[in-house]
Structures are given as C-alpha cells and as structure tokens.
Design a protein around this motif. Sequence first.
Motif, PDB file in Angstrom:
ATOM      1  N   TYR A  44       9.467  42.549  55.977  1.00  0.00           N
ATOM      2  CA  TYR A  44      10.935  42.282  55.518  1.00  0.00           C
ATOM      3  C   TYR A  44      11.303  41.575  54.389  1.00  0.00           C
ATOM      4  O   TYR A  44      12.438  41.212  53.815  1.00  0.00           O
ATOM      5  N   THR A  45      10.201  41.074  53.340  1.00  0.00           N
ATOM      6  CA  THR A  45      10.515  40.333  52.048  1.00  0.00           C
ATOM      7  C   THR A  45      11.334  41.497  51.128  1.00  0.00           C
ATOM      8  O   THR A  45      10.987  42.461  51.102  1.00  0.00           O
ATOM      9  N   PRO A  46      12.318  41.044  50.604  1.00  0.00           N
ATOM     10  CA  PRO A  46      13.272  41.739  49.637  1.00  0.00           C
ATOM     11  C   PRO A  46      12.298  42.413  48.721  1.00  0.00           C
ATOM     12  O   PRO A  46      11.437  41.857  48.080  1.00  0.00           O
ATOM     13  N   GLN A  47      12.660  43.716  48.583  1.00  0.00           N
ATOM     14  CA  GLN A  47      12.003  44.409  47.294  1.00  0.00           C
ATOM     15  C   GLN A  47      10.557  44.844  47.637  1.00  0.00           C
ATOM     16  O   GLN A  47      10.209  46.047  47.260  1.00  0.00           O
ATOM     17  N   THR A  48       9.707  43.945  48.300  1.00  0.00           N
ATOM     18  CA  THR A  48       8.396  44.390  48.518  1.00  0.00           C
ATOM     19  C   THR A  48       7.812  44.547  50.107  1.00  0.00           C
ATOM     20  O   THR A  48       6.812  44.895  50.102  1.00  0.00           O
ATOM     21  N   GLY A  49       8.759  44.002  50.850  1.00  0.00           N
ATOM     22  CA  GLY A  49       8.472  44.214  52.200  1.00  0.00           C
ATOM     23  C   GLY A  49       8.309  45.667  52.534  1.00  0.00           C
ATOM     24  O   GLY A  49       8.905  46.431  51.960  1.00  0.00           O
ATOM     25  N   TYR A  50       7.642  45.997  53.817  1.00  0.00           N
ATOM     26  CA  TYR A  50       7.471  47.312  54.122  1.00  0.00           C
ATOM     27  C   TYR A  50       8.902  47.988  54.360  1.00  0.00           C
ATOM     28  O   TYR A  50       9.033  49.167  53.892  1.00  0.00           O
ATOM     29  N   TYR A  51       9.731  47.412  55.173  1.00  0.00           N
ATOM     30  CA  TYR A  51      11.149  48.005  55.331  1.00  0.00           C
ATOM     31  C   TYR A  51      12.184  47.633  54.033  1.00  0.00           C
ATOM     32  O   TYR A  51      13.292  48.209  54.174  1.00  0.00           O
ATOM     33  N   SER A  52      11.760  46.760  53.192  1.00  0.00           N
ATOM     34  CA  SER A  52      12.882  46.471  52.227  1.00  0.00           C
ATOM     35  C   SER A  52      12.464  47.239  51.030  1.00  0.00           C
ATOM     36  O   SER A  52      13.149  47.121  50.061  1.00  0.00           O
ATOM     37  N   GLY A  53      11.154  47.811  50.896  1.00  0.00           N
ATOM     38  CA  GLY A  53      10.679  48.599  49.463  1.00  0.00           C
ATOM     39  C   GLY A  53      11.415  49.916  49.495  1.00  0.00           C
ATOM     40  O   GLY A  53      12.074  50.457  50.480  1.00  0.00           O
ATOM     41  N   GLY A  54      11.227  50.647  48.708  1.00  0.00           N
ATOM     42  CA  GLY A  54      11.563  51.887  48.541  1.00  0.00           C
ATOM     43  C   GLY A  54      10.801  53.109  48.902  1.00  0.00           C
ATOM     44  O   GLY A  54      11.283  54.317  48.749  1.00  0.00           O
ATOM     45  N   ALA A  55       9.602  53.016  49.340  1.00  0.00           N
ATOM     46  CA  ALA A  55       8.695  54.268  49.701  1.00  0.00           C
ATOM     47  C   ALA A  55       9.250  54.847  51.171  1.00  0.00           C
ATOM     48  O   ALA A  55       9.857  54.011  51.675  1.00  0.00           O
ATOM     49  N   ALA A  56       9.010  56.061  51.185  1.00  0.00           N
ATOM     50  CA  ALA A  56       9.533  56.891  52.453  1.00  0.00           C
ATOM     51  C   ALA A  56       8.659  56.237  53.527  1.00  0.00           C
ATOM     52  O   ALA A  56       7.399  56.268  53.297  1.00  0.00           O
ATOM     53  N   LYS A  57       9.242  56.026  54.445  1.00  0.00           N
ATOM     54  CA  LYS A  57       8.652  55.616  55.874  1.00  0.00           C
ATOM     55  C   LYS A  57       8.490  56.491  56.937  1.00  0.00           C
ATOM     56  O   LYS A  57       7.350  56.437  57.565  1.00  0.00           O
ATOM     57  N   LEU A  58       9.461  57.559  56.939  1.00  0.00           N
ATOM     58  CA  LEU A  58       9.534  58.562  57.892  1.00  0.00           C
ATOM     59  C   LEU A  58       9.196  60.028  57.665  1.00  0.00           C
ATOM     60  O   LEU A  58       9.443  60.234  56.536  1.00  0.00           O
ATOM     61  N   GLY A  59       8.585  60.707  58.608  1.00  0.00           N
ATOM     62  CA  GLY A  59       8.482  62.036  58.465  1.00  0.00           C
ATOM     63  C   GLY A  59       7.143  62.319  57.918  1.00  0.00           C
ATOM     64  O   GLY A  59       6.207  61.555  57.746  1.00  0.00           O
TER      65      GLY A  59
END
Length: 394
Positions: free
Chosen positions: A46-61
């Motif tokens: 959850y770290t802003p910009q760099t955390g897994y859920y806070s970054g821009g990479a696709a997570k699902l699918g």
Amino acid sequence: MQKLSLPIPASEALAASQALQQQIAADIHRHQGWIPFSRYMELALYTPQTGYYSGGAAKLGKDGDFTTAPEMSPLFGASLATLAGTLFAQTLPQVMEFGAGTGKLARDFLTECQFSGITIERYFIVELSGELRARQEELLRDFPQVVWLQEMPAAFSGLVLGNEVLDAMPVDLLVKTEQGWAELGVTLAAQQADTTEPVLAWQERACEASRAAQIPQAEALPPGYVTEIHTVARGFMRSLGAMLQTGYADSGKGSAVILIDYGFPAAEYYHPQRSSGTLMCHYRHHAHPDPFYLPGLQDITAHVDFTAMAQAALESGLSLLSYTSQAGFLLESGITDLLSRSAPEQAMQYLPQANALQKLVSPAEMGELFKVLTVGIGMTLPERLLRHDRCHRL
C-alpha cells in the motif's frame, strides 16, 4: 532460500520495486532495525505509487497476477444483486463495496439491478488507490449511483460487500520456539558485495502473550510451527460493526455484510499439520512463498481465519447470520437461474459462462476453498441461504 525462477520484470517495474525496497529499508532503520511483518506487508502492498495495490501495473486477469470471481463471470455480481433485491426490504437501497479492484463487480451488480428493476440509490466504493479509482470511474461512467469514498464513514445502513478483501489485509507472523511463542519480523541483513540494494531478512522477537492468545490450543502446537494472526482484519470487522451500529441507530434500518474469501475456521486454520502457515505470494500467475521477492510487484496474501472474523463482528454488536461455502451461497442466490437466460444452443455465449460457473461452484475449484461469511444487524436472511449453513464449525 531456494532461488525463484519467475518471469523477469520490465526495467521500469524493477526500478519501482528497488525504490520501494529503499523505502522499506528506511522504515526499518527508523524503527531500530526491526519491523513487524504486518508493517512490511502494509508497505509492500500500500505504499503510495510503489506499493502493489497503489502502483499502476495490471493486477487482475490474464495479464495480471491472479484472477478473481468477478473477472471470471458477470454471473457472480449478478447473483449478489439478485440477493440484494430480496434484502433491501429490510434496509436502505444502498451498497458499500470494499476492495472493488477494477470495478467489475460493481458494474455487473448494477447492470443486473437495471435489468431486474432493483432500485439502488447509492453504490459507495471505499477506495484508497487513485490509480484503481481512475480505472473504476472509467468502467462505471454510465452508473451515476456510484460514489467514491476515501475512508469508512461513521454511519451506514445497507449492504456491505467485500470480495477477497480480508486476505489482502496485513497479518502478523508468529513462530513457536523451544522457549515459547515469538514474533517473526523483518530486519536488514548484511548487504552482499555485488549489490547496493538492501537485503531483507527474518528476525524473531519476543511475543506479547496477548498475541499468542489469539491462537487456539497454542501451547499444544509443536516447536517450529509458523502461523498468522489477523490483527488488522479484526480491527476492520470492529470498525464495520461501529459503522453499522450507528447507521441502525440513525435510520432504524438493518444492514448486512457479505465477505467472500478463501480461508478456514480456527480449528482448521491452526491445525497442527498446517505448520508453515498460509502466507502466499502471487506474481504473474505464479504462486510462491517468498514475500521478500520484488516487493511492490507481487501480491502477498494469507488465508482468512473466519472464526476470528466472526468473533470480532460479535464483539462489535453484530449478529452472525451465515457461514457457508461459495458454492452453496451462489447456488442459493440463483446463479443457475441467471445462466439459464443464455440459450445452450448459442454456444459462443453459453459455454464460456457455463465453464465459469463450474469454476465458481465446483468443490475442486473455488466452490469449496472460498467461504462466505455474512454478519449484520437488524437483518434476517432468506431461508434458502441457510440450507448450507456451517456456523457450527466456527
């Protein structure tokens, strides 16, 4: 630890992970060289910009790291909407979703409400990630009922949804030693000569008795036993209870919370044979056990202790309404009736939905691994939803 053989990230993603590692190392230094694992997991996710859920990479699918039920089939969200239509008589016609991800569940839920004439005034999404909110806003632009919140409100009456929310909440790790229970935290090892990157390592510390007390039959478990306790998720359940209690006092209307996730009741969660815990990481559809691998680029999860979640809900004044398998819940919510809207003769449309339904309800797939915990205040569930109830196992 054995070296992992996983896909190599792009240079930009690798740079983001390295930046996060430096942030984690700085946090460890600020805390005298050691942080609880829950703090590490919070920073990694959850770290802003760099955390897994806070970054821009696709997570699902298919391009992400894992696939959730709403991504597999619109029947999942439609089933929840069908159930909601029967519950709104006891509460206000509004929904609050946590962990909305891409917004797919919300879209399928609201689409079914439109199709079936189910009135819904507001669909609140509690979302901390600006990147995810932007995706959700794009997907849900045709639904004016959707309202985004950055935090849980003080009062709410309606239906609360959380699909795979609890498993992403930070956990603390405990280990049984010859001297008793200790806490497994994160420290910095000596840097290797060929790198300037911080090297994360495990380190044990004395454990407060109150933390070990969260483990049933803790003294009977063998030395070397590693497991998780769910302090953050317990707190989340208590916060939900306070919000719904206030909403009930304000509106006189009941509320229900439906939480869908993978996990076990405490007797199974802390079974002597589950000696390595349930912590797992997901990186581009590869599951592995190393939470220190490329922080920020992989998901870190733990199975849910549903007994602990039910206890926290009861302690906050909510009632335990149901605990069942995902298969039982979806079947009694009418998912097969929704599938029947597609004609089997139209194979291109019918077969993908039928295959997805099979994965959602099959005991060999998600049907048994995933459970559904329903708690609430001032609410009664339809009798059919209690046919597969397992509250006695909690």
